[in-house]
Design a protein around this motif. Structure first.
Motif, mmCIF file in Angstrom:
data_model
loop_
_atom_site.group_PDB
_atom_site.id
_atom_site.type_symbol
_atom_site.label_atom_id
_atom_site.label_comp_id
_atom_site.label_asym_id
_atom_site.label_seq_id
_atom_site.Cartn_x
_atom_site.Cartn_y
_atom_site.Cartn_z
ATOM 1 N N VAL A 242 15.800 -16.881 9.965
ATOM 2 C CA VAL A 242 14.401 -16.655 10.369
ATOM 3 C C VAL A 242 14.234 -16.967 11.861
ATOM 4 C CG1 VAL A 242 12.010 -17.390 9.990
ATOM 5 C CG2 VAL A 242 13.593 -17.221 8.049
ATOM 6 N N ARG A 243 14.841 -18.062 12.315
ATOM 7 C CA ARG A 243 14.668 -18.514 13.696
ATOM 8 C C ARG A 243 15.316 -17.556 14.703
ATOM 9 N NH1 ARG A 243 13.718 -23.541 16.209
ATOM 10 N NH2 ARG A 243 12.393 -23.969 14.407
ATOM 11 N N PHE A 244 16.322 -16.818 14.289
ATOM 12 C CA PHE A 244 17.041 -15.924 15.204
ATOM 13 C C PHE A 244 16.935 -14.478 14.715
ATOM 14 C CE2 PHE A 244 18.636 -20.083 16.103
ATOM 15 C CZ PHE A 244 18.896 -20.075 17.471
ATOM 16 N N PRO A 245 15.835 -13.785 15.053
ATOM 17 C CA PRO A 245 15.633 -12.405 14.594
ATOM 18 C C PRO A 245 16.666 -11.455 15.203
ATOM 19 C CG PRO A 245 13.616 -13.345 15.536
ATOM 20 C CD PRO A 245 14.735 -14.260 15.883
ATOM 21 N N SER A 246 16.785 -10.262 14.621
ATOM 22 C CA SER A 246 17.706 -9.251 15.139
ATOM 23 C C SER A 246 17.183 -8.696 16.467
ATOM 24 C CB SER A 246 17.846 -8.107 14.137
ATOM 25 O OG SER A 246 16.610 -7.392 14.049
ATOM 26 N N LEU A 247 18.079 -8.046 17.230
ATOM 27 C CA LEU A 247 17.680 -7.438 18.503
ATOM 28 C C LEU A 247 16.616 -6.369 18.281
ATOM 29 C CD1 LEU A 247 17.979 -7.123 21.543
ATOM 30 C CD2 LEU A 247 19.940 -5.611 21.146
ATOM 31 N N ASP A 248 16.731 -5.619 17.181
ATOM 32 C CA ASP A 248 15.717 -4.595 16.881
ATOM 33 C C ASP A 248 14.347 -5.233 16.692
ATOM 34 O OD1 ASP A 248 17.481 -2.510 17.054
ATOM 35 O OD2 ASP A 248 17.839 -2.346 14.896
ATOM 36 N N ASN A 249 14.304 -6.374 15.976
ATOM 37 C CA ASN A 249 13.028 -7.089 15.786
ATOM 38 C C ASN A 249 12.466 -7.596 17.115
ATOM 39 O OD1 ASN A 249 12.617 -6.828 13.017
ATOM 40 N ND2 ASN A 249 13.896 -8.587 12.535
ATOM 41 N N ILE A 250 13.356 -8.132 17.956
ATOM 42 C CA ILE A 250 12.923 -8.652 19.260
ATOM 43 C C ILE A 250 12.336 -7.523 20.104
ATOM 44 C CG2 ILE A 250 13.726 -9.720 21.413
ATOM 45 C CD1 ILE A 250 15.860 -11.183 19.661
ATOM 46 N N ARG A 251 13.006 -6.356 20.080
ATOM 47 C CA ARG A 251 12.501 -5.209 20.853
ATOM 48 C C ARG A 251 11.137 -4.753 20.341
ATOM 49 N NH1 ARG A 251 18.155 -1.698 21.381
ATOM 50 N NH2 ARG A 251 18.782 -2.557 23.410
ATOM 51 N N THR A 252 10.962 -4.755 19.027
ATOM 52 C CA THR A 252 9.679 -4.348 18.451
ATOM 53 C C THR A 252 8.551 -5.279 18.906
ATOM 54 O OG1 THR A 252 10.783 -3.434 16.505
ATOM 55 C CG2 THR A 252 8.434 -3.933 16.277
ATOM 56 N N ILE A 253 8.826 -6.590 18.907
ATOM 57 C CA ILE A 253 7.812 -7.562 19.343
ATOM 58 C C ILE A 253 7.525 -7.396 20.838
ATOM 59 C CG2 ILE A 253 7.291 -10.023 19.623
ATOM 60 C CD1 ILE A 253 7.100 -8.942 16.707
ATOM 61 N N TYR A 254 8.577 -7.170 21.647
ATOM 62 C CA TYR A 254 8.375 -6.938 23.088
ATOM 63 C C TYR A 254 7.464 -5.740 23.318
ATOM 64 C CZ TYR A 254 9.388 -5.789 27.965
ATOM 65 O OH TYR A 254 9.263 -5.491 29.311
ATOM 66 N N GLN A 255 7.742 -4.637 22.584
ATOM 67 C CA GLN A 255 6.911 -3.436 22.701
ATOM 68 C C GLN A 255 5.461 -3.747 22.340
ATOM 69 O OE1 GLN A 255 8.196 0.030 23.355
ATOM 70 N NE2 GLN A 255 6.020 0.119 23.868
ATOM 71 N N GLY A 256 5.278 -4.526 21.274
ATOM 72 C CA GLY A 256 3.930 -4.905 20.861
ATOM 73 C C GLY A 256 3.218 -5.730 21.932
ATOM 74 N N ILE A 257 3.948 -6.673 22.547
ATOM 75 C CA ILE A 257 3.339 -7.553 23.558
ATOM 76 C C ILE A 257 2.862 -6.750 24.765
ATOM 77 C CG2 ILE A 257 3.859 -9.352 25.271
ATOM 78 C CD1 ILE A 257 5.711 -10.608 23.106
ATOM 79 N N VAL A 258 3.735 -5.888 25.305
ATOM 80 C CA VAL A 258 3.347 -5.143 26.517
ATOM 81 C C VAL A 258 2.232 -4.150 26.209
ATOM 82 C CG1 VAL A 258 5.523 -5.497 27.742
ATOM 83 C CG2 VAL A 258 5.283 -3.516 26.220
ATOM 84 N N ASN A 259 2.194 -3.613 24.976
ATOM 85 C CA ASN A 259 1.074 -2.744 24.582
ATOM 86 C C ASN A 259 -0.208 -3.551 24.439
ATOM 87 O OD1 ASN A 259 2.741 -0.525 24.568
ATOM 88 N ND2 ASN A 259 3.044 -0.506 22.348
ATOM 89 N N TYR A 260 -0.092 -4.747 23.847
ATOM 90 C CA TYR A 260 -1.257 -5.632 23.666
ATOM 91 C C TYR A 260 -1.868 -5.983 25.022
ATOM 92 C CZ TYR A 260 -3.767 -9.933 22.252
ATOM 93 O OH TYR A 260 -4.720 -10.904 22.028
ATOM 94 N N LEU A 261 -0.993 -6.208 26.017
ATOM 95 C CA LEU A 261 -1.463 -6.555 27.364
ATOM 96 C C LEU A 261 -1.809 -5.319 28.195
ATOM 97 C CD1 LEU A 261 1.115 -9.383 28.213
ATOM 98 C CD2 LEU A 261 -1.216 -9.653 27.352
ATOM 99 N N GLN A 262 -1.528 -4.110 27.633
ATOM 100 C CA GLN A 262 -1.831 -2.830 28.286
ATOM 101 C C GLN A 262 -1.177 -2.735 29.664
ATOM 102 O OE1 GLN A 262 -6.141 -2.482 28.182
ATOM 103 N NE2 GLN A 262 -6.144 -2.029 25.993
ATOM 104 N N LEU A 263 0.137 -3.006 29.678
ATOM 105 C CA LEU A 263 0.876 -3.010 30.944
ATOM 106 C C LEU A 263 1.604 -1.681 31.145
ATOM 107 C CD1 LEU A 263 2.511 -6.556 30.823
ATOM 108 C CD2 LEU A 263 0.460 -5.867 32.061
ATOM 109 N N PRO A 264 1.563 -1.131 32.364
ATOM 110 C CA PRO A 264 2.358 0.078 32.645
ATOM 111 C C PRO A 264 3.822 -0.303 32.890
ATOM 112 C CG PRO A 264 1.202 -0.632 34.614
ATOM 113 C CD PRO A 264 0.767 -1.560 33.509
#
Length: 635
Positions: free
Chosen positions: A345-367
């Motif tokens: 649980v503490r160490f998610p897969s790279l695919d999961n990390i990328r999905t969360i990164y995508q969500g964060i930058v979309n949430y912050l509405q960053l170009p």
């Protein structure tokens, strides 16, 4: 003893003598050697840099990740008439600039800095003007990515050392395994150096662990039998409130504390506990760091921590006054099984990390390319509601992105309210005549905050309300009105968690992390979890010895007072002998409570050592209790 050091200790701190090893550490630092000091929680680490800094010219730069601890240290030093300042996340550019200017132009002795401030342009501009003669790094284990609390911002300290090549460095930590100790020395670019390790033994602290299905009942039993101040540690914020309510319902006065409370609420609750107005504080690990309360009699862990480092630090807040104290760990087998599954649980897969990164930058509405070096309000609960990731995956992906240097996430961010007058004194006089209802607020601001016409100053609405004998909401409303009239610039205080991108937004498929280091951190985390599970379920080995050896203290001896030592002692008495002594003790205590020496006098044929074994066992099993006056009562 070095007379100058002892004179400083007596003059400023009022202590007649140093604790073991403190003076040796100070001499190492003063001789110019880089030094690593491993000292248990409450062992007096801060004196090891404060006293030598006071014995020589120049400034001591202290690097610490804990804002609350920095503020507390600065206030404590100032009460001793020692000049000290702190710079941390949340301060405005103007505040940092003013602080750095004051430090550079005064005889300031201590500057506390959070690690992320070290590479800011403003700090580096002022660095040559600071006469730094000592570097102190608190919580030094944070620099090691193989440790339990790796913070990438600490890696910036090595670059700072290149700017200060001849300045000795003192690294301090309460808990670091041998591998982490070696990594600290390497990453802090130690030259000729010394390592000091205090014993991890706590002779007055009795460790025990109980498998139980009803933790609240066990807690009540413990708190009824062990009088005095207590801490109960929980894993979740929700659980702190639930357990506190259950304890209050059982007539055990308590409160709860976690990082999600407002700054005012946290301060109020902490102060009440420190003053013994609150007996039991039920809390997450956000509570306790840097808090000096020596008379805590018991620390209970309602949940099992994920590593011995955290457990040792938290349990070590009991009994700092050297009087008998108790550290009790409660668990059940289901929880230990869940703990073993935590690495996945503490160490998610790279695919999961990328999905969360995508969500964060979309949430912050960053170009793409945007956001680097900027702070953003980031409410992780709001993010989870809007993007619907698994909460554990979201939080642990954030940790992974932080460890790999993509961002920083500060959940306990706090910036006070800021005000600056935005008009001339003549225009302000005319405004007051036209708006007499706002005149008391304006006069209070001018009286309470020097320089408010020239610069942005931090204010406290509560203090202003007290001055005006008004309600805080009225003060806030008045400040908003003044802001709308452009008489002042008013920025209300900010407590929202902050996220800062260390690199501009990239396309998600370009996001990479160092998988070799990531997998090693996962393997070490797995080992730490397994060591914690073994500690909880161990029935034979001394608990103090298990902890000491984990941290490389090979000379530690059995404590004689933990549950396993007591169990072993009882086995040295045969069953008949133990039963006979037990019955005789019970017979005497049925008549009246007795002091131990009175009990020995009443049963002169029983040897003191055997009596102590039986009494320790009966107390651990809650068959007897000892009141604050030392009298033994039968339960």
């Amino acid at each position: 003893m070095d007379s100058s050091l002892s004179d400083i200790l007596q003059r400023y701190w009022g202590y007649p003598a140093f604790r073991p090893m403190q003076e040796d550490i100070m001499h190492s630092v003063l001789s110019g050697k880089d030094t690593l000091a491993l000292m248990p929680t409450g062992g007096g680490k801060s004196l090891c840099y404060q006293v030598p800094a006071m014995s020589r010219e120049g400034l001591c730069l202290v690097i610490s990740p804990l804002i609350a601890l920095m503020k507390d240290q600065v206030e404590t030093l100032r009460r001793k008439k020692i000049t000290a300042y702190a710079i941390y996340s949340g301060m405005t550019w103007q505040e940092v600039n003013r602080t750095m200017q004051t430090v550079a132009e005064s005889n300031c002795k201590f500057l506390y800095v959070s690690p992320e401030r070290l590479e800011t342009k403003l700090f580096r501009e002022y660095l040559p003007a600071l006469n730094i003669t000592l570097l102190a790094v608190d919580e030094a284990h944070c620099i090691s990515q193989w440790g339990y609390d790796f913070r990438p911002s600490y890696l910036r300290i090595a670059a700072l050392r290149e700017e200060l090549p001849d300045v000795p460095l003192l690294a301090l930590t309460a808990s670091a395994t041998p591998e982490v100790q070696e990594d600290i020395c390497q990453r802090l670019a130690f030259g000729e150096h010394k390592i000091f390790r205090q014993s991890f033994a706590r002779p007055n602290l009795s460790y025990s662990a109980f498998a139980t299905h009803s933790r609240i009942n066990k807690m009540v039993e413990i708190l009824e039998n062990v009088k005095g101040t207590a801490l109960v540690y929980c894993k979740t914020r929700k659980r702190t409130r639930e357990i506190s309510e259950l304890l209050n319902a059982r007539n055990i006065q308590s409160d709860y504390y976690h990082a999600g409370l407002t700054q005012d609420a946290r301060s109020t609750k902490q102060e009440a506990w420190l003053k013994n107005e609150t007996r039991v504080m039920v809390c997450t690990n956000a509570f306790g760091m840097g808090i000096d309360k020596p008379d805590v009699r018991v620390v209970i862990h309602a949940d099992v921590p994920d590593c011995l480092e955290n457990y040792y630090q938290e349990a070590g807040r009991a009994g700092r006054d050297t009087q008998r104290a108790y550290a009790v760990l409660l668990y059940d087998q289901d929880e230990l099984n869940e703990l073993k599954e935590m690495p996945a649980v503490r160490f998610p897969s790279l695919d999961n990390i990328r999905t969360i990164y995508q969500g964060i930058v979309n949430y912050l509405q960053l170009p793409v390319g945007g956001g680097e070096g900027q702070y953003y309000d980031f409410d992780i609960n709001d993010f989870i509601r809007k993007f619907n990731p698994d909460p554990a995956v979201a939080l642990n992906s954030l940790r992974a992105l932080e460890s790999d240097g993509w961002l920083t996430f500060n959940e306990q961010f706090f910036r006070p309210s800021m005000v600056q007058f935005n008009t001339t004194k003549a225009a302000l006089y005319d405004f007051e005549n036209s708006n007499p209802e706002l005149e008391p607020l304006i006069k209070s601001l001018l009286r309470a905050y020097e320089g408010i016409f020239d610069r942005n100053v931090s204010i406290n609405e509560k203090n202003i309300a007290r001055l005006m004998r008004a309600d805080v909401k009225e003060v806030e409303q008045g400040l908003r009105q003044l802001n709308s009239y452009r008489i002042v610039e008013y920025e209300p205080r900010k407590e929202t968690p902050q996220l800062m991108l260390l690199r501009g937004r990239i396309r998600v498929e370009e996001l990479t992390i160092d998988m070799e280091a990531y997998e090693k951190r996962k393997a070490l985390f797995t080992q730490r979890v397994n060591d914690m599970v073994k500690f909880a379920s161990e029935q034979k080995d001394c608990r103090s010895t298990i902890i000491g050896r984990y941290f490389g203290d090979k000379d530690i001896a059995d404590c004689g007072i933990c549950d396993n030592c007591l169990r072993r002692k009882v086995t040295t008495l045969n069953k008949e002998e133990f039963s006979a002594i037990h019955q005789q003790v019970r017979g005497k205590l049925l008549q009246q409570p007795l002091l131990q020496h009175e009990l020995l006098a009443a049963l002169p044929h029983i040897r003191k050592e055997k009596m102590s074994v039986v009494l320790d066992f009966l107390q651990a099993e809650n068959k007897i209790r000892v009141d604050p006056g030392g009298r033994i009562h039968l339960l």
